[in-house]
Enzyme design. Structure first.
Site, PDB file in Angstrom:
ATOM      1  CG  HIS A 208      -2.079  -0.512   1.745  1.00 21.37           C
ATOM      2  ND1 HIS A 208      -1.941  -2.702   1.428  1.00 21.37           N
ATOM      3  CD2 HIS A 208      -3.676  -0.419   0.887  1.00 21.37           C
ATOM      4  CE1 HIS A 208      -2.893  -2.441   1.525  1.00 21.37           C
ATOM      5  NE2 HIS A 208      -4.111  -1.796   0.766  1.00 21.37           N
TER       6      HIS A 208
ATOM      7  CE  LYS B  78      -3.986  -0.474   5.056  1.00 19.01           C
ATOM      8  NZ  LYS B  78      -5.287   0.342   5.284  1.00 19.01           N
TER       9      LYS B  78
HETATM   10  N1  LIG Z   1     -12.907  -0.360   3.169  1.00 18.59           N
HETATM   11  C1  LIG Z   1     -12.572  -0.302   1.985  1.00 18.59           C
HETATM   12  O1  LIG Z   1     -12.644  -0.282   1.221  1.00 18.59           O
HETATM   13  C2  LIG Z   1     -10.847   1.092   1.897  1.00 18.59           C
HETATM   14  C3  LIG Z   1     -10.200   1.387   1.182  1.00 18.59           C
HETATM   15  C4  LIG Z   1      -9.840   2.700   1.147  1.00 18.59           C
HETATM   16  C5  LIG Z   1      -9.434   2.834   2.971  1.00 18.59           C
HETATM   17  N2  LIG Z   1      -9.966   2.486   3.611  1.00 18.59           N
HETATM   18  C6  LIG Z   1      -9.579   2.873   4.727  1.00 18.59           C
HETATM   19  O2  LIG Z   1     -10.260   4.201   5.227  1.00 18.59           O
HETATM   20  C7  LIG Z   1     -10.506   4.792   6.214  1.00 18.59           C
HETATM   21  C8  LIG Z   1     -10.118   6.750   6.084  1.00 18.59           C
HETATM   22  O3  LIG Z   1      -8.541   6.143   4.909  1.00 18.59           O
HETATM   23  P1  LIG Z   1      -8.976   8.208   4.376  1.00 18.59           P
HETATM   24  O4  LIG Z   1      -7.136   7.701   2.844  1.00 18.59           O
HETATM   25  O5  LIG Z   1      -9.272   8.340   3.295  1.00 18.59           O
HETATM   26  O6  LIG Z   1      -8.220   8.624   4.528  1.00 18.59           O
HETATM   27  P2  LIG Z   1      -8.308  10.448   5.488  1.00 18.59           P
HETATM   28  O7  LIG Z   1      -7.190  10.797   3.791  1.00 18.59           O
HETATM   29  O8  LIG Z   1      -6.967  10.988   6.418  1.00 18.59           O
HETATM   30  O9  LIG Z   1      -9.353  10.543   5.771  1.00 18.59           O
HETATM   31  C9  LIG Z   1      -9.646  10.335   6.503  1.00 18.59           C
HETATM   32  C10 LIG Z   1     -11.530  11.990   7.086  1.00 18.59           C
HETATM   33  O10 LIG Z   1     -11.620  11.141   8.644  1.00 18.59           O
HETATM   34  C11 LIG Z   1     -12.106  11.976   9.028  1.00 18.59           C
HETATM   35  N3  LIG Z   1     -11.563  12.483  10.530  1.00 18.59           N
HETATM   36  C12 LIG Z   1     -10.913  12.241  10.816  1.00 18.59           C
HETATM   37  N4  LIG Z   1     -11.470  12.045  12.554  1.00 18.59           N
HETATM   38  C13 LIG Z   1     -13.021  12.322  12.130  1.00 18.59           C
HETATM   39  C14 LIG Z   1     -14.364  12.289  13.171  1.00 18.59           C
HETATM   40  N5  LIG Z   1     -14.227  12.660  14.556  1.00 18.59           N
HETATM   41  N6  LIG Z   1     -15.624  12.449  13.163  1.00 18.59           N
HETATM   42  C15 LIG Z   1     -15.924  12.677  11.428  1.00 18.59           C
HETATM   43  N7  LIG Z   1     -14.629  12.558  11.197  1.00 18.59           N
HETATM   44  C16 LIG Z   1     -13.308  12.343  11.185  1.00 18.59           C
HETATM   45  C17 LIG Z   1     -11.305  13.468   8.558  1.00 18.59           C
HETATM   46  O11 LIG Z   1     -11.311  14.776   8.864  1.00 18.59           O
HETATM   47  P3  LIG Z   1     -10.230  15.797   8.531  1.00 18.59           P
HETATM   48  O12 LIG Z   1      -9.586  15.954   7.650  1.00 18.59           O
HETATM   49  O13 LIG Z   1     -10.523  16.955   9.075  1.00 18.59           O
HETATM   50  O14 LIG Z   1      -9.260  15.617   9.602  1.00 18.59           O
HETATM   51  C18 LIG Z   1     -10.945  13.053   7.470  1.00 18.59           C
HETATM   52  O15 LIG Z   1     -11.816  13.333   6.113  1.00 18.59           O
HETATM   53  C19 LIG Z   1      -8.569   4.312   6.970  1.00 18.59           C
HETATM   54  O16 LIG Z   1      -8.415   3.482   8.083  1.00 18.59           O
HETATM   55  C20 LIG Z   1      -8.217   3.191   5.442  1.00 18.59           C
HETATM   56  O17 LIG Z   1      -7.896   1.899   5.832  1.00 18.59           O
HETATM   57  C21 LIG Z   1     -10.859   1.649   3.844  1.00 18.59           C
END
Ligand SMILES: NC(=O)c1ccc[n+]([C@@H]2O[C@H](COP(=O)([O-])OP(=O)(O)OC[C@H]3O[C@@H](n4cnc5c(N)ncnc54)[C@H](OP(=O)(O)O)[C@@H]3O)[C@@H](O)[C@H]2O)c1
Length: 273
Positions: free
Chosen positions: A166, A170
């Site tokens: 990844h 990550k």
């Molecule tokens: N299931 C799947 O298919 C899949 C695929 C890809 C990724 N993921 C997972 O999804 C997660 C997010 O990944 P990402 O790459 O999108 O991360 P990211 O770019 O860091 O985004 C995280 C988001 O969460 C928000 N956030 C943080 N604290 C919060 C709260 N208390 N309430 C509401 N929103 C909050 C952040 O807002 P701010 O910017 O304001 O901090 C940001 O918008 C990770 O755990 C990743 O491993 C899963």
């Protein structure tokens, strides 16, 4: 049963969607793909986000005028939606769970990196609604999980290993997907321990699952499952080409989940396995 509120909506085929983590990589990808069949009626970022109070259109996420709000608005916003998709971090998911439970709508959580306690707490708190927690919403990765489990049932003398790769941003490792596949293989093969790398003298034990993580660059997600026999091996591999694969899978699953009764579902359920 499909909720009356969906059918009576002005755009009668539209599902009203709240996205939590809207400003993140995945939140944006879901918003981009949610153009047909969905209307984003709720958009939630973290408390400290500089985008709070701005519209999706103003910040260039979507042409909609939906205002981005903080987590304190989750209950109100989500209760006016048909489904919630959340991609944040494990601590945020646990914090937001009570508000989601009070909203009571179909909820999909894509966040990875939960420990056992956090996962159990989420499932308990959200037991009143249709819930899908999946570390990988891509349809191809779900097929990889099913194929890996089937291979582990058939190839009882083979040694199974997983290599996942990844992007360098990550946070958790091994990936949630690798852990999920490892659990499925371990159950079939009777493995009872996981090793995440080797160094020095380190012979493979018979009941050991090998899961290796590689981090670097921008790769959105590669999972390779290797089954090594004495005279042959098979390799099952899934490479995500972009985050759109996760976003499209999450939206596909949301359409399915809004019609379900309360309960905990998986992507295998969505695909009928
Ligand atoms: N299931 C799947 O298919 C899949 C695929 C890809 C990724 N993921 C997972 O999804 C997660 C997010 O990944 P990402 O790459 O999108 O991360 P990211 O770019 O860091 O985004 C995280 C988001 O969460 C928000 N956030 C943080 N604290 C919060 C709260 N208390 N309430 C509401 N929103 C909050 C952040 O807002 P701010 O910017 O304001 O901090 C940001 O918008 C990770 O755990 C990743 O491993 C899963």
């Amino acid at each position: 049963m499909l909720k009356e509120s969906i059918m009576n909506d002005n755009n009668h085929s539209q599902i009203r969607l709240t996205i939590i983590g809207i400003t993140g990589r995945m939140g944006r990808a879901v918003a981009m793909q949610a153009r047909s069949s969905f209307t984003i009626t709720g958009a939630i970022a973290s408390d400290s986000s500089r985008y709070i109070g701005k519209t999706l259109s103003e910040v260039g996420i979507s042409p909609l005028q939906t205002v981005i709000e903080g987590p304190e608005a989750i209950r109100d916003v989500a209760s006016r939606s048909d489904a919630v998709i959340s991609f944040t971090n494990p601590e945020a998911e646990v914090k937001n769970a009570k508000k989601l439970s009070e909203a009571g709508v179909a909820t999909l959580i894509g966040t990875t990196g939960f420990n056992e306690e956090q996962r159990a707490l989420l499932i308990k708190t959200l037991s009143n609604l249709p819930l899908l927690i999946s570390p990988n919403f891509s349809l191809g990765a779900t097929a990889l999980l099913v194929l890996s489990r089937a291979s582990a049932s058939m190839l009882t003398d083979f040694d199974f290993s997983i290599v996942e790769m990844h992007h360098s941003a990550k946070k958790d490792s091994p990936s949630g997907t690798a852990r999920q596949i490892a659990e499925a293989v371990m159950e079939k093969r009777g493995y009872n321990s996981i090793i995440n790398g080797r160094s020095g003298i380190s012979l493979r034990k018979q009941e050991e699952m090998e899961v290796l993580s590689v981090r670097g660059g921008g790769n959105p997600g590669l999972h390779t499952v290797i089954a090594n026999g004495q005279y042959e091996y098979i390799r099952l591999e899934h490479q995500v080409l972009s985050r759109d694969a996760f976003a499209a899978g999450a939206l596909h699953a949301a359409k399915w989940l809004v019609k379900k009764e309360p309960g905990v579902y998986s992507m295998e359920d969505v695909l009928g396995f």
